[in-house]
Write a protein that holds these residues in place. Structure first.
Motif, PDB file in Angstrom:
ATOM      1  N   GLU A 222      16.674  65.068   2.507  1.00  0.00           N
ATOM      2  CA  GLU A 222      15.613  65.229   3.532  1.00  0.00           C
ATOM      3  C   GLU A 222      15.578  64.014   4.391  1.00  0.00           C
ATOM      4  O   GLU A 222      15.855  63.071   4.041  1.00  0.00           O
ATOM      5  N   ASP A 223      15.245  64.080   5.842  1.00  0.00           N
ATOM      6  CA  ASP A 223      15.180  62.901   6.661  1.00  0.00           C
ATOM      7  C   ASP A 223      13.819  62.420   6.298  1.00  0.00           C
ATOM      8  O   ASP A 223      12.764  63.007   6.660  1.00  0.00           O
ATOM      9  N   VAL A 224      13.645  61.065   5.942  1.00  0.00           N
ATOM     10  CA  VAL A 224      12.320  60.631   5.659  1.00  0.00           C
ATOM     11  C   VAL A 224      11.858  59.593   6.616  1.00  0.00           C
ATOM     12  O   VAL A 224      10.947  58.938   6.469  1.00  0.00           O
ATOM     13  N   THR A 225      12.317  59.638   7.801  1.00  0.00           N
ATOM     14  CA  THR A 225      11.733  58.658   8.717  1.00  0.00           C
ATOM     15  C   THR A 225      10.609  59.257   9.434  1.00  0.00           C
ATOM     16  O   THR A 225       9.715  58.404   9.805  1.00  0.00           O
ATOM     17  N   ARG A 226       9.987  60.358   9.215  1.00  0.00           N
ATOM     18  CA  ARG A 226       8.901  60.754   9.486  1.00  0.00           C
ATOM     19  C   ARG A 226       7.777  60.254   8.496  1.00  0.00           C
ATOM     20  O   ARG A 226       6.569  60.150   9.146  1.00  0.00           O
ATOM     21  N   TYR A 227       7.979  59.664   7.519  1.00  0.00           N
ATOM     22  CA  TYR A 227       7.125  59.128   6.655  1.00  0.00           C
ATOM     23  C   TYR A 227       6.989  57.554   6.630  1.00  0.00           C
ATOM     24  O   TYR A 227       6.014  57.265   6.265  1.00  0.00           O
ATOM     25  N   CYS A 228       7.814  57.073   7.352  1.00  0.00           N
ATOM     26  CA  CYS A 228       7.691  55.528   7.850  1.00  0.00           C
ATOM     27  C   CYS A 228       7.054  55.299   8.932  1.00  0.00           C
ATOM     28  O   CYS A 228       6.545  55.677   9.810  1.00  0.00           O
TER      29      CYS A 228
ATOM     30  N   GLU B 283       0.322  49.660  -6.920  1.00  0.00           N
ATOM     31  CA  GLU B 283       0.745  50.879  -8.056  1.00  0.00           C
ATOM     32  C   GLU B 283       0.843  52.272  -7.119  1.00  0.00           C
ATOM     33  O   GLU B 283       2.151  52.661  -7.253  1.00  0.00           O
ATOM     34  N   LEU B 284       0.193  52.241  -6.029  1.00  0.00           N
ATOM     35  CA  LEU B 284       0.535  53.489  -5.236  1.00  0.00           C
ATOM     36  C   LEU B 284       1.550  53.348  -4.250  1.00  0.00           C
ATOM     37  O   LEU B 284       2.554  54.223  -4.187  1.00  0.00           O
ATOM     38  N   VAL B 285       2.115  51.935  -3.806  1.00  0.00           N
ATOM     39  CA  VAL B 285       3.377  51.881  -3.052  1.00  0.00           C
ATOM     40  C   VAL B 285       4.460  51.909  -4.134  1.00  0.00           C
ATOM     41  O   VAL B 285       5.540  52.576  -3.666  1.00  0.00           O
ATOM     42  N   GLY B 286       4.247  51.697  -5.275  1.00  0.00           N
ATOM     43  CA  GLY B 286       5.329  51.750  -6.522  1.00  0.00           C
ATOM     44  C   GLY B 286       5.680  53.351  -6.578  1.00  0.00           C
ATOM     45  O   GLY B 286       6.478  53.477  -7.164  1.00  0.00           O
ATOM     46  N   LEU B 287       4.813  54.056  -6.417  1.00  0.00           N
ATOM     47  CA  LEU B 287       4.880  55.612  -6.338  1.00  0.00           C
ATOM     48  C   LEU B 287       5.758  56.130  -5.217  1.00  0.00           C
ATOM     49  O   LEU B 287       6.164  56.939  -5.071  1.00  0.00           O
ATOM     50  N   ARG B 288       5.160  55.657  -4.050  1.00  0.00           N
ATOM     51  CA  ARG B 288       5.767  55.977  -2.693  1.00  0.00           C
ATOM     52  C   ARG B 288       7.227  55.868  -2.501  1.00  0.00           C
ATOM     53  O   ARG B 288       8.056  56.787  -2.390  1.00  0.00           O
ATOM     54  N   PHE B 289       7.712  54.670  -2.973  1.00  0.00           N
ATOM     55  CA  PHE B 289       9.194  54.604  -2.970  1.00  0.00           C
ATOM     56  C   PHE B 289       9.923  55.529  -3.797  1.00  0.00           C
ATOM     57  O   PHE B 289      11.062  56.016  -3.205  1.00  0.00           O
ATOM     58  N   PRO B 290       9.701  55.650  -4.977  1.00  0.00           N
ATOM     59  CA  PRO B 290      10.622  56.792  -5.777  1.00  0.00           C
ATOM     60  C   PRO B 290      10.395  58.265  -4.864  1.00  0.00           C
ATOM     61  O   PRO B 290      11.454  59.001  -5.031  1.00  0.00           O
ATOM     62  N   SER B 291       9.287  58.357  -4.544  1.00  0.00           N
ATOM     63  CA  SER B 291       9.328  59.755  -3.762  1.00  0.00           C
ATOM     64  C   SER B 291      10.053  59.551  -2.518  1.00  0.00           C
ATOM     65  O   SER B 291      10.728  60.972  -2.418  1.00  0.00           O
ATOM     66  N   LEU B 292      10.009  58.716  -1.983  1.00  0.00           N
ATOM     67  CA  LEU B 292      11.042  58.669  -0.701  1.00  0.00           C
ATOM     68  C   LEU B 292      12.443  58.945  -1.077  1.00  0.00           C
ATOM     69  O   LEU B 292      13.281  59.331  -0.674  1.00  0.00           O
ATOM     70  N   SER B 293      12.808  57.988  -2.244  1.00  0.00           N
ATOM     71  CA  SER B 293      14.254  58.102  -2.746  1.00  0.00           C
ATOM     72  C   SER B 293      14.839  59.452  -3.348  1.00  0.00           C
ATOM     73  O   SER B 293      15.674  59.912  -2.914  1.00  0.00           O
TER      74      SER B 293
ATOM     75  N   MET C 115       7.110  55.901 -12.880  1.00  0.00           N
ATOM     76  CA  MET C 115       6.903  57.334 -12.769  1.00  0.00           C
ATOM     77  C   MET C 115       7.901  57.967 -12.026  1.00  0.00           C
ATOM     78  O   MET C 115       8.291  57.738 -11.020  1.00  0.00           O
ATOM     79  N   ALA C 116       8.374  59.105 -12.697  1.00  0.00           N
ATOM     80  CA  ALA C 116       9.857  59.727 -11.868  1.00  0.00           C
ATOM     81  C   ALA C 116       9.129  61.020 -11.283  1.00  0.00           C
ATOM     82  O   ALA C 116       7.987  61.500 -11.696  1.00  0.00           O
ATOM     83  N   VAL C 117       9.450  61.079 -10.030  1.00  0.00           N
ATOM     84  CA  VAL C 117       8.992  62.282  -9.043  1.00  0.00           C
ATOM     85  C   VAL C 117      10.311  63.306  -9.325  1.00  0.00           C
ATOM     86  O   VAL C 117      11.465  63.064  -9.094  1.00  0.00           O
ATOM     87  N   GLY C 118       9.566  64.540  -9.881  1.00  0.00           N
ATOM     88  CA  GLY C 118      10.712  65.585  -9.815  1.00  0.00           C
ATOM     89  C   GLY C 118      10.212  66.844  -9.300  1.00  0.00           C
ATOM     90  O   GLY C 118      10.982  67.758  -9.166  1.00  0.00           O
ATOM     91  N   ASP C 119       9.443  66.873  -8.351  1.00  0.00           N
ATOM     92  CA  ASP C 119       8.854  68.204  -7.615  1.00  0.00           C
ATOM     93  C   ASP C 119       8.995  67.692  -6.225  1.00  0.00           C
ATOM     94  O   ASP C 119       8.277  66.550  -5.886  1.00  0.00           O
ATOM     95  N   ARG C 120       9.361  68.573  -5.404  1.00  0.00           N
ATOM     96  CA  ARG C 120       9.774  68.174  -3.989  1.00  0.00           C
ATOM     97  C   ARG C 120       8.415  68.350  -3.186  1.00  0.00           C
ATOM     98  O   ARG C 120       8.080  67.406  -2.378  1.00  0.00           O
ATOM     99  N   GLN C 121       7.347  69.130  -3.501  1.00  0.00           N
ATOM    100  CA  GLN C 121       6.075  69.294  -2.749  1.00  0.00           C
ATOM    101  C   GLN C 121       5.260  68.188  -3.228  1.00  0.00           C
ATOM    102  O   GLN C 121       4.488  67.590  -2.355  1.00  0.00           O
ATOM    103  N   VAL C 122       5.239  67.643  -4.374  1.00  0.00           N
ATOM    104  CA  VAL C 122       4.547  66.664  -4.629  1.00  0.00           C
ATOM    105  C   VAL C 122       5.008  64.946  -4.003  1.00  0.00           C
ATOM    106  O   VAL C 122       4.266  64.383  -3.893  1.00  0.00           O
ATOM    107  N   ALA C 123       6.457  64.939  -4.098  1.00  0.00           N
ATOM    108  CA  ALA C 123       7.096  63.837  -3.357  1.00  0.00           C
ATOM    109  C   ALA C 123       6.609  63.812  -1.973  1.00  0.00           C
ATOM    110  O   ALA C 123       6.232  62.703  -1.370  1.00  0.00           O
ATOM    111  N   ARG C 124       6.554  65.032  -1.299  1.00  0.00           N
ATOM    112  CA  ARG C 124       6.146  64.969   0.011  1.00  0.00           C
ATOM    113  C   ARG C 124       4.516  64.622   0.234  1.00  0.00           C
ATOM    114  O   ARG C 124       4.212  64.089   1.065  1.00  0.00           O
TER     115      ARG C 124
END
Length: 72
Positions: A66-72, A48-58, A1-10
């Motif tokens: 964006e600095d994604v270290t706050r999500y790690c 499946e959820l972890v599979g959504l998290r990685f594309p969102s971070l990327s 699943m591709a993430v295309g919205d910044r707010q959804v990815a956050r």
């Protein structure tokens, strides 16, 4: 699943934990007594959820810089 919205990815990065939330170490007075292993590897929904998290971070890091270290 591709993430295309910044707010959804956050939202996905904040909602989905970086590690299994069920793994626990039981300690008493600073001494490790025993550990409860995680059951996440047996749960396909968590995979499946972890599979959504990685594309969102990327998406946040590559597209928006964006600095994604706050999500790690």
């Amino acid at each position: 699943m591709a993430v295309g919205d910044r707010q959804v990815a956050r939202w996905l990065c904040q909602l989905i934990p970086a590690q299994c939330p069920f793994e626990r170490d039981i300690q008493l007075w600073g001494h490790h007594l025993f550990g409860i292993p995680s059951m996440c590897k047996l749960n396909p929904v968590f995979e499946e959820l972890v599979g959504l998290r990685f594309p969102s971070l990327s998406f946040l890091a590559d597209t928006w810089g964006e600095d994604v270290t706050r999500y790690c």
